[in-house]
Write a protein that holds these residues in place. Structure first.
Motif, mmCIF file in Angstrom:
data_model
loop_
_atom_site.group_PDB
_atom_site.id
_atom_site.type_symbol
_atom_site.label_atom_id
_atom_site.label_comp_id
_atom_site.label_asym_id
_atom_site.label_seq_id
_atom_site.Cartn_x
_atom_site.Cartn_y
_atom_site.Cartn_z
ATOM 1 N N ASP A 22 0.841 -1.190 0.000
ATOM 2 C CA ASP A 22 0.000 0.000 0.000
ATOM 3 C C ASP A 22 0.881 1.248 0.000
ATOM 4 N N ASP A 23 0.388 2.305 -0.634
ATOM 5 C CA ASP A 23 1.128 3.566 -0.693
ATOM 6 C C ASP A 23 0.798 4.389 0.552
ATOM 7 N N LEU A 24 1.558 4.162 1.612
ATOM 8 C CA LEU A 24 1.300 4.792 2.897
ATOM 9 C C LEU A 24 2.143 6.046 3.063
ATOM 10 N N PRO A 25 1.788 6.915 4.019
ATOM 11 C CA PRO A 25 2.668 8.046 4.339
ATOM 12 C C PRO A 25 4.052 7.537 4.719
ATOM 13 N N ILE A 26 5.058 8.351 4.523
ATOM 14 C CA ILE A 26 6.441 7.910 4.660
ATOM 15 C C ILE A 26 6.712 7.296 6.028
ATOM 16 N N GLU A 27 6.149 7.881 7.105
ATOM 17 C CA GLU A 27 6.454 7.398 8.453
ATOM 18 C C GLU A 27 5.779 6.066 8.774
ATOM 19 N N LEU A 29 12.803 -2.030 5.677
ATOM 20 C CA LEU A 29 13.269 -3.143 4.851
ATOM 21 C C LEU A 29 14.741 -3.445 5.089
ATOM 22 N N GLU A 30 15.045 -4.741 5.192
ATOM 23 C CA GLU A 30 16.420 -5.232 5.181
ATOM 24 C C GLU A 30 16.572 -6.234 4.048
ATOM 25 N N LEU A 31 17.639 -6.108 3.285
ATOM 26 C CA LEU A 31 17.956 -7.060 2.215
ATOM 27 C C LEU A 31 19.192 -7.861 2.628
ATOM 28 N N ARG A 32 19.152 -9.166 2.394
ATOM 29 C CA ARG A 32 20.274 -10.049 2.747
ATOM 30 C C ARG A 32 20.740 -10.735 1.464
ATOM 31 N N GLU A 38 18.759 0.480 -5.678
ATOM 32 C CA GLU A 38 18.106 1.780 -5.592
ATOM 33 C C GLU A 38 17.122 1.992 -6.732
ATOM 34 N N GLU A 39 17.429 1.484 -7.909
ATOM 35 C CA GLU A 39 16.514 1.624 -9.045
ATOM 36 C C GLU A 39 15.189 0.928 -8.781
ATOM 37 N N VAL A 40 15.240 -0.208 -8.102
ATOM 38 C CA VAL A 40 14.014 -0.941 -7.794
ATOM 39 C C VAL A 40 13.295 -0.303 -6.605
ATOM 40 N N ILE A 41 14.055 0.059 -5.573
ATOM 41 C CA ILE A 41 13.477 0.621 -4.353
ATOM 42 C C ILE A 41 12.761 1.939 -4.641
ATOM 43 N N ALA A 42 13.274 2.711 -5.574
ATOM 44 C CA ALA A 42 12.688 4.012 -5.889
ATOM 45 C C ALA A 42 11.230 3.900 -6.314
ATOM 46 N N VAL A 51 8.601 1.844 0.413
ATOM 47 C CA VAL A 51 9.299 1.219 1.541
ATOM 48 C C VAL A 51 10.447 2.126 1.966
ATOM 49 N N ARG A 52 10.994 1.829 3.144
ATOM 50 C CA ARG A 52 12.182 2.528 3.630
ATOM 51 C C ARG A 52 13.290 1.492 3.816
ATOM 52 N N LEU A 53 14.284 1.547 2.940
ATOM 53 C CA LEU A 53 15.401 0.604 3.010
ATOM 54 C C LEU A 53 16.356 1.041 4.116
#
Length: 424
Positions: free
Chosen positions: A323-328, A333-336, A351-355, A359-361
């Protein structure tokens, strides 16, 4: 009947990789007020680690005091008991206690002694009353016990060998002595119809630990405490320190409530809860885990402790539906990622995908195996903030002397760190 809500390990003021958890804590506190009001709670016990550090921010302190004010306004007869944990400063918690006591809030940051060294037991003895104002239980509000709190004979002996039995461990014996005295004091206060409750902030034998967010403490992993610490006549023991909600062994009446929010990505799968405890005279307590709604999701890709190759991680990200939620309110997210060799374009590709995602990486964890090695041979990159002080000490000792630090020296180092954390 007396209804108690047991919670612990709030860690107000916590930051996860630089991101404040204030919103999540506030939503938990608001939810807790509603739950206690709707379910007609008679008492609230917070079993330590109220703050995340010995020097909490003004925002974290304001959050606590605003909660206490709202609890008093909405539930004027609610008994509130707060005890200090290993993250808390005993003196900082105790400082406003005269004012809080006037509001019906009992705060025990640490043990207090008179000039002769005698413990002031009276401030640890808290009557818990029902809606009619009748005392139904007495709570022995034991805070986190540091090495300096123990009887002198236990303080003077810094360690024991692994072959020693628990009964011969002076540190455990010192803990037993203090709890036995507190129990005796409770018995003097209570009549036959009143149940006895204890609190504790410690690590019990066989407790499940989240290594990234729980410190090794006295009564911690190196000095796990036996269940025999608590007398059989105790109706309920409200524990703090371990973030996973759990009972101690087969004892339904000895419980960790767990933390209200995940404090590391290792805790993503925890079922966070508070424990509703119904105390009835002459009967075993009834406990119910009340699930806490999670206001901000923590995502780890892949799940668990595994690592995945970069292409699989990117594929997983591209298939996320969020869902497109407010930033806070967006998921953290953690990537392993498992690599065979350094990948210069790693961050750019991610970064290209996260943009494109709401989510907040927060973290990219990488592990190198090399083309000829198995997953068991992964070398995981670590950040300094993820290491416990004891880990750093042991690695320095290993580098200098090419062997592990002696157990006695590690125990001394732990005691030094905790003594410093407990001061201003």
């Amino acid at each position: 009947m007396l209804r108690i809500f047991h919670t612990a390990d709030w860690h107000l003021g916590h930051h996860l990789h630089g991101v404040s958890r204030q919103l999540e804590h506030q939503q938990f506190l608001d939810w807790l007020l509603d739950e206690m009001h709707n379910k007609q709670a008679d008492a609230l016990i917070v079993a330590g680690d109220i703050f995340d550090s010995a020097n909490p921010s003004s925002a974290a302190q304001s959050q606590l005091y605003e909660f206490l004010v709202q609890a008093r306004i909405r539930m004027p007869n609610l008994d509130i008991v707060l005890v200090g944990g290993n993250h808390d400063s005993a003196s900082r918690l105790d400082a406003p206690s005269p004012i809080l006591n006037a509001l019906g809030v009992t705060v025990v940051g640490g043990l207090s002694r008179d000039e002769q060294g005698n413990i002031d037991w009276d401030r640890l003895l808290v009557p818990l009353t029902n809606a009619a104002g009748e005392i139904k239980s007495w709570c022995g509000a034991m805070p986190f016990l540091r090495n300096a709190d123990l009887p002198a004979i236990a303080r003077d002996i810094v360690s024991v060998t692994e072959s020693d039995e628990q009964d011969n461990d002076p540190l455990i014996s010192g803990m037993k002595t203090l709890y036995a005295e507190l129990f005796a004091q409770l018995q003097q206060k209570a009549c036959n119809a009143e149940s006895l409750i204890l609190t504790g902030h410690c690590y019990m034998v066989n407790g499940a630990v989240s290594e990234l967010s729980e410190r090794k403490i006295l009564g911690g992993n190196q000095h796990a405490l036996p269940v025999e610490l608590f007398p059989e006549d105790i109706a309920y023991v409200a524990l703090g320190h371990l973030h996973l909600a759990q009972r101690v062994g087969a004892n339904e009446h000895i419980r960790y409530s767990g933390s209200p929010i995940p404090l590391s990505f290792d805790e993503t799968g925890y079922a966070h809860q508070v424990v509703q405890v119904d105390v009835k005279a002459g009967q075993p307590v009834e406990t119910v885990g009340v699930k806490i709604p999670r206001s901000v999701q923590l995502l780890r890709i892949p799940n668990g402790k595994d690592f995945a190759v970069l292409s699989d991680v990117i594929g997983h990200l591209e298939n996320l539906t969020l869902d497109d939620l407010p930033i806070e309110q967006r998921p953290l997210l953690e990537l392993r990622i498992r690599l065979e060799k350094p990948e210069p374009g790693l961050h750019r590709q991610i970064e290209e995908v996260i943009a494109k995602l709401p989510v907040r990486l927060l973290k990219i964890s990488t592990a190198y195996s090399g083309s000829e090695k198995s997953l068991a041979d992964l070398k995981i990159e670590e950040r300094l903030e993820e290491l416990q002080p004891l880990d750093v000490f042991q690695r320095c000792y290993q580098n200098k002397y090419d062997k592990d630090a002696p157990e006695a020296m590690s125990a001394l180092f732990n005691e030094l760190v905790e003594s410093l954390r407990g001061t201003e």
